[in-house]
Design an enzyme around this catalytic site. Structure first.
Site, PDB file in Angstrom:
ATOM      1  CD  GLU A 296     -18.792 -53.887 -67.723  1.00 26.94           C
ATOM      2  OE1 GLU A 296     -19.424 -52.977 -68.372  1.00 26.94           O
ATOM      3  OE2 GLU A 296     -17.629 -54.102 -68.463  1.00 26.94           O
TER       4      GLU A 296
ATOM      5  CB  CYS B 135     -26.682 -50.187 -67.268  1.00 27.20           C
ATOM      6  SG  CYS B 135     -26.003 -51.240 -68.704  1.00 27.20           S
TER       7      CYS B 135
HETATM    8  P1  NAD Z   1     -27.005 -55.271 -57.773  1.00 31.85           P
HETATM    9  O1  NAD Z   1     -25.832 -54.768 -57.862  1.00 31.85           O
HETATM   10  O2  NAD Z   1     -28.334 -55.329 -56.807  1.00 31.85           O
HETATM   11  O3  NAD Z   1     -27.026 -56.864 -58.370  1.00 31.85           O
HETATM   12  C1  NAD Z   1     -25.846 -57.419 -58.947  1.00 31.85           C
HETATM   13  C2  NAD Z   1     -25.367 -58.758 -58.507  1.00 31.85           C
HETATM   14  O4  NAD Z   1     -24.860 -58.472 -57.033  1.00 31.85           O
HETATM   15  C3  NAD Z   1     -26.383 -59.845 -57.958  1.00 31.85           C
HETATM   16  O5  NAD Z   1     -25.914 -61.221 -58.421  1.00 31.85           O
HETATM   17  C4  NAD Z   1     -26.733 -59.758 -56.603  1.00 31.85           C
HETATM   18  O6  NAD Z   1     -27.202 -60.868 -55.939  1.00 31.85           O
HETATM   19  C5  NAD Z   1     -25.471 -59.343 -56.021  1.00 31.85           C
HETATM   20  N1  NAD Z   1     -25.583 -58.492 -54.795  1.00 31.85           N
HETATM   21  C6  NAD Z   1     -26.554 -57.631 -54.513  1.00 31.85           C
HETATM   22  N2  NAD Z   1     -26.399 -56.952 -53.326  1.00 31.85           N
HETATM   23  C7  NAD Z   1     -25.339 -57.466 -52.585  1.00 31.85           C
HETATM   24  C8  NAD Z   1     -24.539 -57.577 -51.538  1.00 31.85           C
HETATM   25  N3  NAD Z   1     -24.801 -56.610 -50.696  1.00 31.85           N
HETATM   26  N4  NAD Z   1     -23.272 -58.100 -51.566  1.00 31.85           N
HETATM   27  C9  NAD Z   1     -23.210 -59.006 -52.293  1.00 31.85           C
HETATM   28  N5  NAD Z   1     -23.699 -58.991 -53.635  1.00 31.85           N
HETATM   29  C10 NAD Z   1     -24.817 -58.515 -53.873  1.00 31.85           C
HETATM   30  O7  NAD Z   1     -27.509 -54.722 -59.119  1.00 31.85           O
HETATM   31  P2  NAD Z   1     -28.943 -55.230 -60.037  1.00 31.85           P
HETATM   32  O8  NAD Z   1     -30.051 -54.368 -59.130  1.00 31.85           O
HETATM   33  O9  NAD Z   1     -29.206 -56.544 -60.124  1.00 31.85           O
HETATM   34  O10 NAD Z   1     -28.820 -54.476 -61.374  1.00 31.85           O
HETATM   35  C11 NAD Z   1     -29.056 -53.071 -61.680  1.00 31.85           C
HETATM   36  C12 NAD Z   1     -27.862 -52.233 -61.567  1.00 31.85           C
HETATM   37  O11 NAD Z   1     -26.904 -52.639 -62.259  1.00 31.85           O
HETATM   38  C13 NAD Z   1     -28.065 -50.701 -61.948  1.00 31.85           C
HETATM   39  O12 NAD Z   1     -27.123 -49.823 -61.109  1.00 31.85           O
HETATM   40  C14 NAD Z   1     -27.328 -50.906 -63.495  1.00 31.85           C
HETATM   41  O13 NAD Z   1     -27.052 -49.630 -64.010  1.00 31.85           O
HETATM   42  C15 NAD Z   1     -26.361 -51.853 -63.232  1.00 31.85           C
HETATM   43  N6  NAD Z   1     -26.281 -52.502 -64.618  1.00 31.85           N
HETATM   44  C16 NAD Z   1     -25.027 -52.243 -65.279  1.00 31.85           C
HETATM   45  C17 NAD Z   1     -24.632 -52.842 -66.293  1.00 31.85           C
HETATM   46  C18 NAD Z   1     -23.455 -52.713 -67.028  1.00 31.85           C
HETATM   47  O14 NAD Z   1     -22.877 -53.407 -67.970  1.00 31.85           O
HETATM   48  N7  NAD Z   1     -22.667 -51.543 -66.908  1.00 31.85           N
HETATM   49  C19 NAD Z   1     -25.577 -53.764 -67.025  1.00 31.85           C
HETATM   50  C20 NAD Z   1     -26.622 -54.023 -66.180  1.00 31.85           C
HETATM   51  C21 NAD Z   1     -26.903 -53.278 -65.083  1.00 31.85           C
END
Ligand code: NAD
EC number: 1.2.1.28
Length: 469
Positions: free
Chosen positions: A226, A260
């Site tokens: 997602e 998002c």
């Molecule tokens: P993120 O990708 O930075 O983090 C998401 C998860 O991944 C967290 O639990 C984090 O600890 C982990 N993570 C982060 N970097 C990582 C890495 N290098 N290796 C492994 N795990 C890692 O996302 P965010 O900043 O928390 O959220 C914002 C993003 O999420 C935006 O792009 C937004 O559009 C998207 N989003 C999508 C939806 C959807 O339903 N499609 C919903 C909410 C947010």
């Protein structure tokens, strides 16, 4: 020390060598024992989730306010009620969803039983983000538990107050031999992803999505991703500018723009822009007052890092509304930018803040070309009094979801799948789609032990007579 930062909610185990091995082993054993499969067990977990929400509502509201300055209204509608609705729906339909699904048969299988069995994958990993830290943890969790899986939840380390409640309180409401919360940032998550899971459900940004999918590929683990992206919002000349402005401003500024599916930018003619800008100003003042920073209804940016990125985007184009920021308060004013070029940074990355650029197009066709030149978005919005215009945008573009004449209301329907397409993600959930996502659809045919004389027609040696049958 990365290892020292890894905490596990329950039980506390020694993690010198591998911080996750013991927990994962425990959950695997629980799954193999079969205890998560009966409907009664799943029912009890879902009721536990429901109690967690009811009994900790205030704690959760406080955590969300501390993390994101989330108002009680936003916390209720976009985190607590929405999760509760998912739980209620799953509780009401669990036994129906679990039933074997009979399928049509061909001539050769008329006497047999053919059906799809929805069986749990096994050990599921849910990785959630910080912007709706409760909803985006519990939403997938409902599906995973309803489908009879064991679950490891790794909430975002950035929304640390909600993370704490999820780690310390939530497990008390669930069977801890089948569920665990593990904590950590990118480094720890990287180590977690070295393990084999049976399904991974990730919500986050597309770059991290690639990391997750690469790690999953090593074990051939299926994934739902997602992700995010830039959601276009086409505003036709044939519309009421104030109505459109109210809706766009509300959905752009909800959760301080950190959604998002928020409308990311507006596409409209210069003539419509001239009417839309004062209408947006009027909407923003009505919603948040003359000084939006003092409004209890406007959220804050989650961290310094995200604040700095957003402040950098304020220099794109020309500010016509807002533009103020306050680093100490992580505050960015609701802002509208005009004279924005397609090549400006604000048009290159997902904004994820209360900033709305307006890009001018000369026609509907040009708007559709603009949208189709870019990655497929998670959501797409079209505003027009003409249903023909809305339907043309729908027919000639692609996106995860679509809403005509409003913001992200489509995701409030559990009867619609929620998910992206292309770079905005793969797979979907919500309502029954969540149950199906977390279930392996097993193709089953139960044949008869007898009737060998009829079956024998298949066996060699083949003769022209066999072929006629
Ligand atoms: P993120 O990708 O930075 O983090 C998401 C998860 O991944 C967290 O639990 C984090 O600890 C982990 N993570 C982060 N970097 C990582 C890495 N290098 N290796 C492994 N795990 C890692 O996302 P965010 O900043 O928390 O959220 C914002 C993003 O999420 C935006 O792009 C937004 O559009 C998207 N989003 C999508 C939806 C959807 O339903 N499609 C919903 C909410 C947010």
């Amino acid at each position: 020390q990365a290892e020292d930062r890894v905490r596990q909610s329950t039980p506390l185990v020694s993690f010198r060598m591998d911080p996750f091995a013991d927990t994962l082993q425990r959950l695997r054993e629980a799954f193999v024992s079969g205890r998560t499969r009966p409907a009664e067990f799943r029912d009890a977990q879902l009721k536990g989730l429901s109690r967690f929400l009811r009994e900790n509502k205030q704690l959760l509201q406080e955590a969300l306010a501390q993390d994101l300055h989330k108002s009680a209204f936003e916390a209720e509608v976009s985190e607590i009620s929405i999760s509760q609705n998912e739980i209620n729906l799953a509780l009401r339909n669990l036994r129906t969803w679990m039933k074997d699904e009979k399928v049509s048969k061909n001539l050769a299988t008329q006497l047999d039983s053919a059906f799809i069995r929805k069986e749990p994958f096994g050990l599921v990993l849910i990785l959630s983000p910080w912007n709706y830290p409760l909803n985006l943890s519990l939403g997938p969790l409902v599906g995973a538990l309803a489908a009879g899986n064991c679950v490891v939840l790794k909430p975002s380390e950035i929304s640390k107050n909600t993370e704490k409640v999820l780690a310390e309180v939530l497990p008390r409401y669930l069977d801890q031999s089948c569920f665990a919360v593990v904590l950590g940032g990118p480094q720890e998550t990287g180590r977690l992803l070295e393990h084999k899971f049976d399904y991974i459900f990730f919500t986050g940004n597309p770059q991290v999505g690639k990391i997750v999918m690469t790690a999953a590929a090593k074990h051939l683990t299926p994934v739902t991703l997602e992700l995010g992206g830039k959601n276009p919002c086409y505003v036709d000349d044939n519309c009421d500018p104030q109505t459109v402005a109210n809706r766009v401003a509300f959905f752009r500024c909800f959760n301080a723009g950190q959604t998002c599916v928020a409308p990311d930018y507006v596409l409209c003619s210069p003539e419509m822009q001239a009417q839309l800008v004062p209408a947006l100003q009027s909407a923003i003042t009505r919603f948040y007052g003359d000084d939006p920073q003092s409004s209890p209804n406007l959220g804050r940016i989650i961290s310094q890092k995200h604040f700095q990125r957003l402040r950098g985007l304020l220099s794109c184009g020309r500010v016509v509304i807002g533009g103020q920021s306050d680093e100490c308060d992580l505050y960015i004013a609701p802002t509208v930018l005009v004279d924005v070029q397609e090549t400006d940074p604000v048009m290159q990355e997902e904004i994820f803040g209360p900033i709305l650029p307006i890009v001018n197009v000369r026609s509907l066709g040009q708007a559709i070309d603009f949208i189709n030149r870019r990655e497929k978005p998670l959501a797409l919005y079209a505003f027009s009094n003409s249903s023909q215009v809305v339907k043309r945008v729908l027919a000639q573009t692609s996106s995860g979801g679509f809403c005509g004449n409003d913001g992200f209301m489509h995701l409030t329907l559990a009867s619609l799948p929620f998910g992206g397409v292309g770079s905005s993600g793969m797979g979907n959930y919500h309502g029954k789609f969540s149950f199906d996502t977390f279930s392996h659809h097993r193709a089953c045919l139960l044949r008869r032990p007898g009737l060998e004389k009829i079956y024998a027609i298949r066996y060699p040696p083949h003769t022209p007579r066999n072929l006629r049958v």
